[in-house]
Design an enzyme around this catalytic site. Sequence first.
Site, PDB file in Angstrom:
ATOM      1  N   SER A   1       0.834  -1.191   0.000  1.00  0.00           N
ATOM      2  CA  SER A   1       0.000   0.000   0.000  1.00  0.00           C
ATOM      3  C   SER A   1       0.869   1.242   0.000  1.00  0.00           C
ATOM      4  CB  SER A   1      -0.963  -0.033   1.188  1.00  0.00           C
ATOM      5  OG  SER A   1      -0.562   0.851   2.184  1.00  0.00           O
ATOM      6  N   LYS A   2       0.471   2.153  -0.839  1.00  0.00           N
ATOM      7  CA  LYS A   2       1.211   3.409  -0.982  1.00  0.00           C
ATOM      8  C   LYS A   2       1.202   4.146   0.360  1.00  0.00           C
ATOM      9  CE  LYS A   2       2.570   7.150  -3.415  1.00  0.00           C
ATOM     10  NZ  LYS A   2       3.990   7.290  -3.488  1.00  0.00           N
ATOM     11  N   ARG A   3       0.054   4.053   1.037  1.00  0.00           N
ATOM     12  CA  ARG A   3      -0.076   4.756   2.309  1.00  0.00           C
ATOM     13  C   ARG A   3       0.938   4.259   3.336  1.00  0.00           C
ATOM     14  NH1 ARG A   3      -5.151   3.827   4.913  1.00  0.00           N
ATOM     15  NH2 ARG A   3      -5.728   3.008   2.873  1.00  0.00           N
TER      16      ARG A   3
END
Length: 497
Positions: free
Chosen positions: A264-266
């Site tokens: 996940s980019k987050r």
Amino acid sequence: MDFFEEMEARIPHGKTRTRFAPSPTGYMHVGNLRTALYTWLIARRDHGTFILRIEDTDQGRLVEGAVDVIYNTMTECKLDHDEGPDVGGPVGPYVQSERKGLFGKYAKLLVEKGGAYYCFCQKEDAEEDSSDENPKAIKKHFCACRDMSAAEAQAKIDAGLPYVIRQRIPQEGTTTFHDASFGDITVENKELEDQVLLKSDGLPTYNFANVVDDHLMGITHVVRGSEYLSSAPKYNLLYHSFGWEVPTYVHCSPVMRDAQHKMSKRHGDPSYEDLIHEGYLTEAVLNYVALLGWSPRGELAEQEFFTLSELAEAFDIAGISKSPAVFDIEKLRWMNSEYMKKLSPDAFFEKAEPWLKKAISNPAIDLKAVAALVQSRCEILSDLPERVDFLDQLPEYDPELYVHKKSKTTIENSLETLQSVLPVLESLENWTNESLYETLVALAAEKGVKNSIILWPIRVAVSGKASTPGGATELCAILGKEESIRRIKAGIELLQK
Ligand code: GLU
């Protein structure tokens, strides 16, 4: 022809038609890139049509410049589309927000067909999902509107009451759908929610828009992440209620950071742009991503390196795996280094030059020669500045670097070596790697010592590092005579302290 017949008449038939339908989030997830790639490959393998559709109806998530990220990625990756917002096509518009007007019409058509109903409860899904006793439990929407007569519903609409349109899911029985990688999946209809299709502002939910758009665009294969698997039975029921043909579903398992976590980019996992920014080559990333969840079969089963056109020939849906794929950055680094080695020297230089310039500002250093030296010795381009910065400026270093067991060097014999090579090098006219090497090897033979006794101290003196791209003579050739001699003299001074 009425409106719906006209829309039907536009749909091309007879050829594979796939679509990549990204939402403009501002970055391209590795998983999304994989979806784009697999979707493109299926179209190309079948000599079909690849469509780009921008799914921007979730206005809250719009990010400036995000659509450009999609175009740039597709262009860089050479995943060319035949139909899309920029090139047009027979079933446009290809931007979901420009199709807004359609969805209300289709939602009402579905009400007429019995597959949906007007709901005046004024609670949309999100608000009704939890209760006080059990906040996590999904409470199914169930209301009297479902059984309201058409006349009663119309009267409420005429009176200006706000409404949503909900899917009418059968309360009994099961729904089975087929997925190309997961096989047949059956769910109990009573588990499925009468989901909202059209919101009170007249805009569709994603779950409705994607079905209408896929049908109206004649999509034959829907490739998407397995997070949509649980919605697929509801999509299936929508196709059935409309009397539309169900496309082939291809759900791809998630790309994982490790055994437990999805990338996940987050949480800091790299997107496609991050990888490029870090100095990975597009071709290597695509090759690696192709194998994240797909394996070649038969004669190609052992093959790891594929060009895009080789992939388009080899790709088959049956090779897509159900199990989650772990993104292994070490493997990608290795694959990237192999791609770098295969580039022509000029092509490598073109890619490496901006990175070399970050570390080397001395105009006397020939960056092309540096590129030639590092091409087969680096995994990703962003490693370069740190690997070559010593060429620009000799770093301060610990004299202990001269002590190298395998080369049999000590502080004492290193000092002796540097002192004895100095006059030899000062008088050398032809300052090339080859003649430096010949000269120094001859010197070692004359002294009756191993080559490394001579070469190791020179390497340390000219680089100040234990590990360098290239050996002593290659480094001296790049640094030039004057600078090499200056560094050797500095080495002598350091060792004399
Ligand atoms: N717009 C959706 C997304 O970016 C696409 C899902 C699909 O391919 O149907 O996740």
